[in-house]
Design an enzyme around this catalytic site. Structure first.
Site, PDB file in Angstrom:
ATOM      1  N   GLU A 172       1.400  -0.289  -5.216  1.00 17.07           N
ATOM      2  CA  GLU A 172       0.467   0.729  -5.366  1.00 17.07           C
ATOM      3  C   GLU A 172       1.142   1.860  -5.563  1.00 17.07           C
ATOM      4  O   GLU A 172       1.565   2.615  -4.431  1.00 17.07           O
ATOM      5  CB  GLU A 172      -0.764   0.730  -4.342  1.00 17.07           C
ATOM      6  CG  GLU A 172      -1.699   1.774  -4.615  1.00 17.07           C
ATOM      7  CD  GLU A 172      -2.349   2.414  -3.592  1.00 17.07           C
ATOM      8  OE1 GLU A 172      -3.302   3.130  -3.712  1.00 17.07           O
ATOM      9  OE2 GLU A 172      -1.744   2.344  -2.367  1.00 17.07           O
ATOM     10  N   ASP A 181       0.814  -1.222  -0.003  1.00 14.81           N
ATOM     11  CA  ASP A 181      -0.078  -0.051  -0.044  1.00 14.81           C
ATOM     12  C   ASP A 181       1.038   1.138  -0.021  1.00 14.81           C
ATOM     13  O   ASP A 181       1.793   0.994   0.430  1.00 14.81           O
ATOM     14  CB  ASP A 181      -0.873   0.007   1.122  1.00 14.81           C
ATOM     15  CG  ASP A 181      -1.718   1.160   1.401  1.00 14.81           C
ATOM     16  OD1 ASP A 181      -2.654   1.402   0.571  1.00 14.81           O
ATOM     17  OD2 ASP A 181      -1.649   2.138   2.373  1.00 14.81           O
TER      18      ASP A 181
END
Length: 647
Positions: free
Chosen positions: A366, A313
């Protein structure tokens, strides 16, 4: 007489930990079953170099501090002890007298299991005892390696809100295995990606405010129940990816922050150690013990839970020292730049170690900026990830689809721009949870027009996503046309599947997954120009696009003698307006009959059933020397064609 006993920790373990290279440090630190002088109990070990004293406290002594001391282990900063008589599942915390003499109660950073929120104590547990049944899956994963040339379609799931029990309670890991696995298998996805399952105190954080990095959340059951979930996914032919959060951690007083009274896991300087957007701490990636904590944690999920890959993330927040900061709010690196050199080094080492120890395991970033080489190998200067989320494709595509069809002719470049950089990285095309929250609306509600046009647009969006080069990811609920924005406090609107139009959306996506898996041209060269060729992108006035997906012959590796024969090409045509277009001519690669293998306007999907009677012949049209297809283009629809005589 002390109620605990000193224990020895091998010097080599401490040496590797001090270097940040002990990949199984979670078996050294934390709480583990232990035998000493014929007595059974638990050994405790924790890194707290600036503590004056450390004690274990728990339900076994009514949480009184000062009765169960840990002892310093050499000059390592590690404290350890043996507590005889403790059994599996005992609640405990670590009472730390910090450098200033204050007593603070902390949960174990290496806890394997924790209390169900809102409580936060750790539980004594064990890593051993589960008998895996996925040997064939794991062997095949190692032998096949990374799935760059295989079909990858990912179903992203928030386990707490995919489906709930009748009383509103969470499904357990075992109940998720019973219900989620057959559902995903029927849809045809190759992987499930779970939003963070590491223990977290706040449901509303969706798991991104991690408190216990080594403990699967107790919301859904015990650690072995999660192992069973992964095991059963593998038995059904489904891989499992895990969302992981090494970019920041919460400031809860009982967790990692200021662990021994000092900035231990984080930087002391808030310009480096605090995240302004999320009110969290940022890991000190330059400290060996902190790097080891994170590196070992990633390996832990791969080794102890057989996870098939990790999605990291907010990588951009790790790469840039000035991420979300104004001038004067950040500290430049040693060269005066804004790149976080320590975080970059950490990410490179992470990818190196994972790919070295677990061949075939996927590492996904990401990363929302244009940082070069995110998914390129380390030996060419890349960060070493397997895949990168294509955030640009996602933003541009959703922006285009949100426009009324009458205006789309002026914005066709928004849709086609992604092909200018489609092969600069190994991309995943994400329609993730972030696009259906915070007022953004569900995918179906983003589409313009009346209800029929909205559903036709969504089928068209899915077809464009699946046809476009790159691996695929879809957040739960999109597959049947969830109308409402996602909320973690409930479940998906499953009642919609009682309606034929929503059933049609699901059937459409299922067929797209089948084509993705069965047609080599749809996945072999997702990351190379030789897998794609425009037929026509210039008819902006009609808002029509057409292209080929290709699978030319190739050698599986430079050393291989075998040449894999070419697979049939797939022609894709997209009509982004509600206008039926008769006798629409596009180029064809060669003559012969072309079979219509997909039409998003099919009646079985809820469409108007406009098409080409199942096939069309490529001809020389208007005296042209080249081959062409004269088609009827259905409204707001995508079609795919394959040579009728192809295998």
């Amino acid at each position: 007489m002390a109620s605990t006993r000193p224990v020895d920790i091998p010097e080599f373990d401490l040496y590797l930990y001090g270097r940040g290279e002990h990949w199984d440090i979670y078996r050294v630190l934390g709480a583990h079953p232990y035998e000493q002088d014929g007595e059974h109990g638990y050994r405790f070990a924790v890194w707290a170099p600036n503590a004056q004293e450390v004690h274990v406290t728990g339900e076994f002594n009514d949480w009184r501090w000062g009765e169960y001391p840990l002892y310093p282990v050499a000059a390592s900063g590690v404290w350890a002890c043996f507590v005889p008589g403790l059994t599996l599942g005992t609640l405990y915390k670590l009472g730390i007298k910090d450098y200033s003499g204050h007593i603070i109660y902390k949960t174990d950073p290496y806890a394997l299991y924790a209390e169900k929120r809102p409580s936060n104590a750790a539980r004594t547990w064990t890593l051993d005892g589960y008998e895996w049944n996925d040997e064939e899956w794991m062997r095949t994963r190692r032998e096949q390696g990374l799935p760059l040339r295989r079909a990858v379609s990912i179903y992203e799931v928030h386990p707490g809100s995919w489906r709930r029990k009748d009383d509103g309670g969470f499904l357990s890991y075992n109940e998720l295995a019973d219900q989620l696995i057959p559902y995903v298998r029927e849809l045809g996805f190759t992987h499930i990606q779970l939003m963070p399952v590491a223990e977290h105190p706040l449901d509303e954080s969706w798991g991104y405010q991690t408190s216990h990095y080594f403990a699967p959340t107790s919301r859904f059951g015990a650690p072995d129940d999660f192992r069973n979930f992964v095991d059963r996914c593998h038995g059904a032919g489904i891989g499992v990816l895990l969302d992981w959060v090494p970019g920041h951690f919460p400031k809860d007083a009982w967790s990692l922050g200021r662990f021994d009274g000092t900035a231990l896991y984080e930087h002391a300087d808030p310009r480096q150690g605090e995240h302004p957007d999320w009110g969290t701490y940022i890991f000190n990636y330059g400290r060996n013990e902190v790097r080891n904590f994170l590196l070992a944690n990633a390996l832990y999920w791969l080794k102890e839970f057989h996870i098939d890959g990790i999605r990291i993330d907010a990588v951009a927040s790790m790469l840039y020292l000035d991420y979300s900061r104004e001038h004067g709010e950040w500290v430049p690196n040693i060269y005066g730049g804004r790149e976080n050199l320590e975080a970059i080094s950490f990410l490179k080492e992470l990818n190196r170690v994972v790919h070295e120890h677990y061949p075939g395991a996927i590492m996904v970033a990401e990363e929302s900026t244009a940082w070069p080489g995110v998914s390129r190998p380390l030996y060419v200067g890349g960060l070493g990830f397997t895949f990168k989320w294509n955030m640009g494709w996602m933003h541009d595509t959703l922006e285009y689809f949100a426009k009324e069809p009458i205006h789309r002719s002026h914005h066709q470049n928004t849709l086609t721009f992604s092909m200018l950089y489609a092969f600069t990285e190994n991309f995943v095309l994400p329609l993730s949870h972030d696009e259906v929250v915070h007022g953004k609306g569900a995918l179906l509600s983003k589409m313009p027009g009346d209800i029929w046009q909205q559903q036709a647009n969504l089928r068209l969006l899915f077809a464009y996503q699946w046809a476009h080069p790159g691996k695929k990811l879809l957040f739960m609920g999109g597959e049947f046309g969830q109308w409402n924005e996602w909320k973690e406090s409930g479940q998906l609107d499953w009642v919609l599947l009682e309606f034929p139009s929503h059933q049609g959306l699901t059937r459409c996506l299922t067929d797209l997954n089948r084509i993705l898996r069965e047609e080599p041209a749809m996945h072999l060269f997702d990351h190379e120009w030789r897998g794609f060729q425009w037929l026509d992108f210039s008819d902006y006035a009609s808002s029509v696009l057409s292209f080929l997906r290709l699978a030319p012959e190739w050698r599986p590796s430079e050393d291989a003698d075998e040449v894999v024969p070419a697979a049939p090409s797939i022609v894709w045509v997209f009509n982004f307006t509600p206008v039926v277009r008769e006798n629409y001519v596009i180029p064809a690669p060669h003559g012969g009959m072309w079979r219509e293998i997909f039409n998003s306007d099919s009646a079985v999907y809820g469409g108007s059933n406009v098409g080409n009677a199942g096939q069309v012949e490529a001809r020389h049209i208007g005296g042209s020397e080249g081959w062409s297809l004269s088609l009827t283009l259905p409204p707001l629809a995508a079609m795919a064609f394959k040579p009728a005589d192809a295998w």
